[in-house]
Scaffold this active site. Structure first.
Site, PDB file in Angstrom:
ATOM      1  N   PRO A   1      48.563 -18.779 -63.653  1.00 16.16           N
ATOM      2  CA  PRO A   1      47.322 -19.510 -63.387  1.00 16.16           C
ATOM      3  C   PRO A   1      46.395 -19.422 -64.598  1.00 16.16           C
ATOM      4  CG  PRO A   1      47.841 -18.091 -61.539  1.00 16.16           C
ATOM      5  CD  PRO A   1      48.773 -17.738 -62.649  1.00 16.16           C
TER       6      PRO A   1
ATOM      7  N   LYS B   1      47.595 -15.556 -56.111  1.00 17.45           N
ATOM      8  CA  LYS B   1      48.501 -15.109 -57.180  1.00 17.45           C
ATOM      9  C   LYS B   1      48.021 -13.760 -57.711  1.00 17.45           C
ATOM     10  CE  LYS B   1      50.595 -19.264 -57.763  1.00 17.45           C
ATOM     11  NZ  LYS B   1      51.729 -19.794 -58.426  1.00 17.45           N
TER      12      LYS B   1
END
Length: 114
Positions: free
Chosen positions: A2, A34
């Site tokens: 990310p 995440k």
């Protein structure tokens, strides 16, 4: 992987940047579900931005993540705009967000690709 890239015309004092980046990193990890150990933040304050013909506080944001679900982008937009309002007093209508979900083979890390 990310990645959040934040460009803003707001000047952010150098000493305030590490704490802002840390809060943003946690927020992105929570938002996407995440591990924070994979989150990358890029902060570009004090940029020349003109949005809607005015230089009032504004931001351009890029959020990239493998497998980013398109159906959730409205939720992500809402959360990121709320966060920018809290952190930098940027109104939601002064924010553009670009979402991207690159194919795993087109994103590299650690000498290979995902």
């Amino acid at each position: 992987m990310p990645t959040l890239r934040l460009l803003t015309n707001i000047d952010i004092a150098p000493e305030a940047r590490p704490a802002l980046l840390a809060r943003a990193s946690r927020r992105v990890a929570e938002l996407l579900g995440k591990p924070e150990s994979y989150v990358l933040l890029i902060l570009e304050p004090g940029r020349d931005l003109l949005f809607g013909g005015t230089d009032a506080p504004a931001a351009y944001v890029e959020l990239k993540s493998l497998g980013l679900p398109e159906a959730k982008t409205p939720d992500y937009s809402n959360a990121l705009c709320a966060w920018l309002g809290e952190e930098l007093a940027i109104a939601p209508e002064r924010v553009y967000i670009e979402f991207a979900a690159p194919p795993r083979h087109l994103f590299g890390w650690n000498g290979t690709t995902f």
